[in-house]
Design a protein around this motif. Structure first.
Motif, PDB file in Angstrom:
ATOM      1  N   PRO A  15       0.809  -1.226   0.000  1.00  0.00           N
ATOM      2  CA  PRO A  15       0.000   0.000   0.000  1.00  0.00           C
ATOM      3  C   PRO A  15       0.846   1.282   0.000  1.00  0.00           C
ATOM      4  CG  PRO A  15      -0.894  -1.611   1.543  1.00  0.00           C
ATOM      5  CD  PRO A  15       0.425  -2.166   1.073  1.00  0.00           C
ATOM      6  N   GLU A  16       1.986   1.270   0.737  1.00  0.00           N
ATOM      7  CA  GLU A  16       2.818   2.488   0.807  1.00  0.00           C
ATOM      8  C   GLU A  16       3.443   2.832  -0.540  1.00  0.00           C
ATOM      9  OE1 GLU A  16       5.927   2.028   3.990  1.00  0.00           O
ATOM     10  OE2 GLU A  16       4.784   0.209   4.392  1.00  0.00           O
ATOM     11  N   ILE A  17       3.974   1.823  -1.217  1.00  0.00           N
ATOM     12  CA  ILE A  17       4.689   2.113  -2.468  1.00  0.00           C
ATOM     13  C   ILE A  17       3.708   2.436  -3.597  1.00  0.00           C
ATOM     14  CG2 ILE A  17       6.827   0.874  -1.921  1.00  0.00           C
ATOM     15  CD1 ILE A  17       5.715  -1.588  -3.292  1.00  0.00           C
ATOM     16  N   VAL A  18       2.543   1.787  -3.565  1.00  0.00           N
ATOM     17  CA  VAL A  18       1.538   2.045  -4.597  1.00  0.00           C
ATOM     18  C   VAL A  18       0.993   3.476  -4.470  1.00  0.00           C
ATOM     19  CG1 VAL A  18      -0.892   1.509  -5.030  1.00  0.00           C
ATOM     20  CG2 VAL A  18       0.831  -0.256  -5.292  1.00  0.00           C
ATOM     21  N   ALA A  19       0.839   3.962  -3.239  1.00  0.00           N
ATOM     22  CA  ALA A  19       0.346   5.333  -3.040  1.00  0.00           C
ATOM     23  C   ALA A  19       1.296   6.331  -3.713  1.00  0.00           C
ATOM     24  CB  ALA A  19       0.224   5.625  -1.543  1.00  0.00           C
ATOM     25  N   GLU A  20       2.593   6.083  -3.607  1.00  0.00           N
ATOM     26  CA  GLU A  20       3.569   7.004  -4.229  1.00  0.00           C
ATOM     27  C   GLU A  20       3.512   6.906  -5.749  1.00  0.00           C
ATOM     28  OE1 GLU A  20       4.651   9.242  -2.288  1.00  0.00           O
ATOM     29  OE2 GLU A  20       3.765   8.085  -0.649  1.00  0.00           O
ATOM     30  N   ALA A  21       3.335   5.693  -6.246  1.00  0.00           N
ATOM     31  CA  ALA A  21       3.257   5.527  -7.699  1.00  0.00           C
ATOM     32  C   ALA A  21       2.008   6.207  -8.262  1.00  0.00           C
ATOM     33  CB  ALA A  21       3.265   4.039  -8.053  1.00  0.00           C
ATOM     34  N   GLN A  22       0.909   6.154  -7.515  1.00  0.00           N
ATOM     35  CA  GLN A  22      -0.331   6.826  -7.952  1.00  0.00           C
ATOM     36  C   GLN A  22      -0.110   8.333  -8.041  1.00  0.00           C
ATOM     37  OE1 GLN A  22      -2.860   4.251  -5.036  1.00  0.00           O
ATOM     38  NE2 GLN A  22      -4.288   5.506  -6.152  1.00  0.00           N
ATOM     39  N   ARG A  23       0.555   8.855  -7.023  1.00  0.00           N
ATOM     40  CA  ARG A  23       0.836  10.293  -6.969  1.00  0.00           C
ATOM     41  C   ARG A  23       1.642  10.714  -8.222  1.00  0.00           C
ATOM     42  NH1 ARG A  23       1.667  12.877  -2.410  1.00  0.00           N
ATOM     43  NH2 ARG A  23       2.367  11.164  -1.104  1.00  0.00           N
ATOM     44  N   PRO A 277       6.224  -3.846  -9.147  1.00  0.00           N
ATOM     45  CA  PRO A 277       7.660  -3.970  -8.928  1.00  0.00           C
ATOM     46  C   PRO A 277       8.005  -5.451  -8.805  1.00  0.00           C
ATOM     47  CG  PRO A 277       6.559  -3.367  -6.890  1.00  0.00           C
ATOM     48  CD  PRO A 277       5.514  -3.344  -7.958  1.00  0.00           C
ATOM     49  N   ILE A 278       9.267  -5.813  -9.040  1.00  0.00           N
ATOM     50  CA  ILE A 278       9.552  -7.253  -8.994  1.00  0.00           C
ATOM     51  C   ILE A 278       9.818  -7.756  -7.575  1.00  0.00           C
ATOM     52  CG2 ILE A 278      10.622  -7.012 -11.284  1.00  0.00           C
ATOM     53  CD1 ILE A 278      13.013  -8.536  -9.891  1.00  0.00           C
ATOM     54  N   GLY A 295      10.669   1.205  -7.701  1.00  0.00           N
ATOM     55  CA  GLY A 295      10.291   0.073  -8.559  1.00  0.00           C
ATOM     56  C   GLY A 295       8.832   0.187  -8.994  1.00  0.00           C
ATOM     57  N   THR A 296       7.985   0.647  -8.077  1.00  0.00           N
ATOM     58  CA  THR A 296       6.553   0.808  -8.386  1.00  0.00           C
ATOM     59  C   THR A 296       6.328   2.046  -9.253  1.00  0.00           C
ATOM     60  OG1 THR A 296       6.298   0.027  -6.136  1.00  0.00           O
ATOM     61  CG2 THR A 296       4.288   0.547  -7.305  1.00  0.00           C
ATOM     62  N   ILE A 297       7.068   3.100  -8.941  1.00  0.00           N
ATOM     63  CA  ILE A 297       6.948   4.334  -9.737  1.00  0.00           C
ATOM     64  C   ILE A 297       7.386   4.053 -11.180  1.00  0.00           C
ATOM     65  CG2 ILE A 297       8.023   6.618 -10.039  1.00  0.00           C
ATOM     66  CD1 ILE A 297       7.847   6.902  -6.923  1.00  0.00           C
ATOM     67  N   LEU A 298       8.462   3.291 -11.329  1.00  0.00           N
ATOM     68  CA  LEU A 298       8.918   2.954 -12.689  1.00  0.00           C
ATOM     69  C   LEU A 298       7.959   1.956 -13.361  1.00  0.00           C
ATOM     70  CD1 LEU A 298      12.748   2.826 -11.967  1.00  0.00           C
ATOM     71  CD2 LEU A 298      11.558   4.533 -13.370  1.00  0.00           C
ATOM     72  N   SER A 299       7.242   1.176 -12.556  1.00  0.00           N
ATOM     73  CA  SER A 299       6.197   0.310 -13.125  1.00  0.00           C
ATOM     74  C   SER A 299       5.053   1.165 -13.661  1.00  0.00           C
ATOM     75  CB  SER A 299       5.647  -0.672 -12.077  1.00  0.00           C
ATOM     76  OG  SER A 299       6.676  -1.507 -11.582  1.00  0.00           O
ATOM     77  N   ALA A 300       4.770   2.271 -12.970  1.00  0.00           N
ATOM     78  CA  ALA A 300       3.737   3.194 -13.456  1.00  0.00           C
ATOM     79  C   ALA A 300       4.168   3.787 -14.796  1.00  0.00           C
ATOM     80  CB  ALA A 300       3.488   4.297 -12.421  1.00  0.00           C
ATOM     81  N   ALA A 301       5.468   4.008 -14.960  1.00  0.00           N
ATOM     82  CA  ALA A 301       5.966   4.510 -16.257  1.00  0.00           C
ATOM     83  C   ALA A 301       5.714   3.460 -17.345  1.00  0.00           C
ATOM     84  CB  ALA A 301       7.456   4.839 -16.159  1.00  0.00           C
ATOM     85  N   LEU A 302       5.942   2.196 -17.014  1.00  0.00           N
ATOM     86  CA  LEU A 302       5.684   1.132 -18.002  1.00  0.00           C
ATOM     87  C   LEU A 302       4.186   1.054 -18.318  1.00  0.00           C
ATOM     88  CD1 LEU A 302       8.088  -1.739 -16.809  1.00  0.00           C
ATOM     89  CD2 LEU A 302       8.513   0.045 -18.508  1.00  0.00           C
ATOM     90  N   LEU A 303       3.374   1.268 -17.295  1.00  0.00           N
ATOM     91  CA  LEU A 303       1.905   1.269 -17.488  1.00  0.00           C
ATOM     92  C   LEU A 303       1.519   2.351 -18.502  1.00  0.00           C
ATOM     93  CD1 LEU A 303      -0.596   1.198 -14.484  1.00  0.00           C
ATOM     94  CD2 LEU A 303      -0.933   2.775 -16.364  1.00  0.00           C
ATOM     95  N   LEU A 304       2.115   3.530 -18.342  1.00  0.00           N
ATOM     96  CA  LEU A 304       1.836   4.615 -19.289  1.00  0.00           C
ATOM     97  C   LEU A 304       2.288   4.220 -20.694  1.00  0.00           C
ATOM     98  CD1 LEU A 304       2.983   7.604 -17.061  1.00  0.00           C
ATOM     99  CD2 LEU A 304       0.696   7.302 -18.011  1.00  0.00           C
TER     100      LEU A 304
END
Ligand code: IPM
Ligand code: MG
Length: 358
Positions: A15-23, A277-278, A295-304
């Protein structure tokens, strides 16, 4: 224009890392006059506790309906004793299967500033740029298995590995397409000296390789590949391999980058793409602001990039992450002398702010 993104925080640090990736995802889309609408979904241990199943049907329905799924991590020791079919990991495996996600992309890049963090010598890893293409919907992960059988008083178990030519062709073509956008080199990894599935894998890859003369294809046994990743990681461009070998090699390759916390992944197929993230749920550091959200923020980049086709916004996130690292900020897993240690949410905010500046 608003995109529908299903979000699964999951367990532990999820939950913590996903919140940052959403932001960060929202900030990047905003630069292009767009936005994301997030639908929070339960999965993993959190879902076992709430509704008694790791992958509730509401979550599955939301994932199918969404433009993309962003996932943190699932699992933890408190759910290790549940029956195998109800384990938290079944949430990820079930999503991959239901969304028919057959290709898992795990890019490994080493930002110059992190080369010193690598367990390998900095000169060996500076400039590493590998894309692992892991077959994700077949093989031993989804084969027949038996557990708890007793024969002649002896307990036995088995897991069956099988692959068909179309399954191997599909992932090989995917890897070839990826290589054409990179350095035109593909290393196919198998264990063809022992396994029948690997011999079929190698023959199938060889046949397709003959039709793509511009791509340089080589084959490595998985044990040798594991060694080569440590000895000379710069030799690799695209690595294509089966589900199990890809799982193992991607963890190994991840630490080359200095921290497993940095590595994103994209799972792509016929249904909605899944981005995570892996690394795992790291329950030991959960809730303390210590987790690396990159890792999650960069996953959001891949999502985009892959699901929303927002390439510019994807590049924006990647550039912002590089800049924040260059400026010397790092979570506890990254920080070395001369760097400033920040918390999970401080890191997210730094990347968000950087996006506004670029
Ligand atoms: C991964 C993970 C998963 C896998 C687990 C959580 C089932 O290790 O995504 O690499 O083995 O695929
Ligand atoms: Mg793994």
């Amino acid at each position: 224009m608003s995109y529908d993104v299903a979000v699964i925080g999951g367990d532990g640090i999820g939950p913590e890392i996903v919140a940052e990736a959403q932001r960060v995802l929202q900030a990047a889309l905003k630069q292009y006059g767009k936005s994301a609408e997030f639908t929070s979904c339960l999965a993993g241990g959190a879902a076992i506790d709430a509704v008694g199943h790791p992958l509730p049907k509401e979550t599955l329905a939301a994932a199918h309906k969404a433009d993309a799924v962003l996932l943190g991590a699932v699992g933890g020791p408190q759910w290790d004793t549940v029956e195998p079919e109800l384990r938290a990991e079944k949430a990820i495996l079930g999503l991959r299967q239901s969304l028919e996600l057959y290709a898992n992309l795990r890019p490994i890049r080493v930002p110059a500033i992190l080369a010193e963090r690598s367990p390998l010598k900095a000169e060996k890893v500076t400039g590493v740029d590998i894309l692992i293409v892991r077959e994700l919907s077949g093989g031993i992960y989804y084969g027949e298995r038996q557990e708890g059988a007793v024969q002649d008083g002896v307990e036995q178990a088995f897991d069956k590995e099988s692959y068909s030519v179309p399954e191997i062709e599909r992932i090989t073509r995917f890897a070839f397409r990826a290589a054409k956008l990179r350095r035109n080199k593909v290393t196919s990894v198998d264990k063809a000296n022992v396994l029948a599935t690997s011999r079929l894998w190698r023959r199938t890859v060889e046949k397709l390789a003959a039709t793509e003369p511009e791509i340089k294809v080589n084959h490595l046994y998985v044990d040798n590949c594991a060694m080569q990743l440590i000895l000379a990681p710069k030799q690799f461009d695209v690595i294509v391999t089966n589900n199990l070998f890809g799982d193992i090699l991607s963890d190994e390759a991840a630490v080359i980058a200095g921290s497993i916390g940095m590595l994103p992944s994209a799972s792509i197929g016929s249904g909605t793409g899944l981005y995570e993230p892996i690394h795992g749920s790291a329950p030991d550091i959960a809730g303390r602001g210590l987790a690396n959200p990159l890792g999650t923020i960069l996953s959001a980049a891949l999502l985009l990039r892959y699901s929303l086709k927002e390439e510019a916004a994807a590049c924006l996130i990647e550039a912002a992450v590089d800049k924040v690292l260059e400026e010397g900020y790092g979570t506890i897993d990254l920080v070395q002398s001369g760097m400033t240690q920040v918390t999970t949410s401080e890191m997210g905010r730094l990347v968000e702010r950087q996006i506004g500046k670029i």
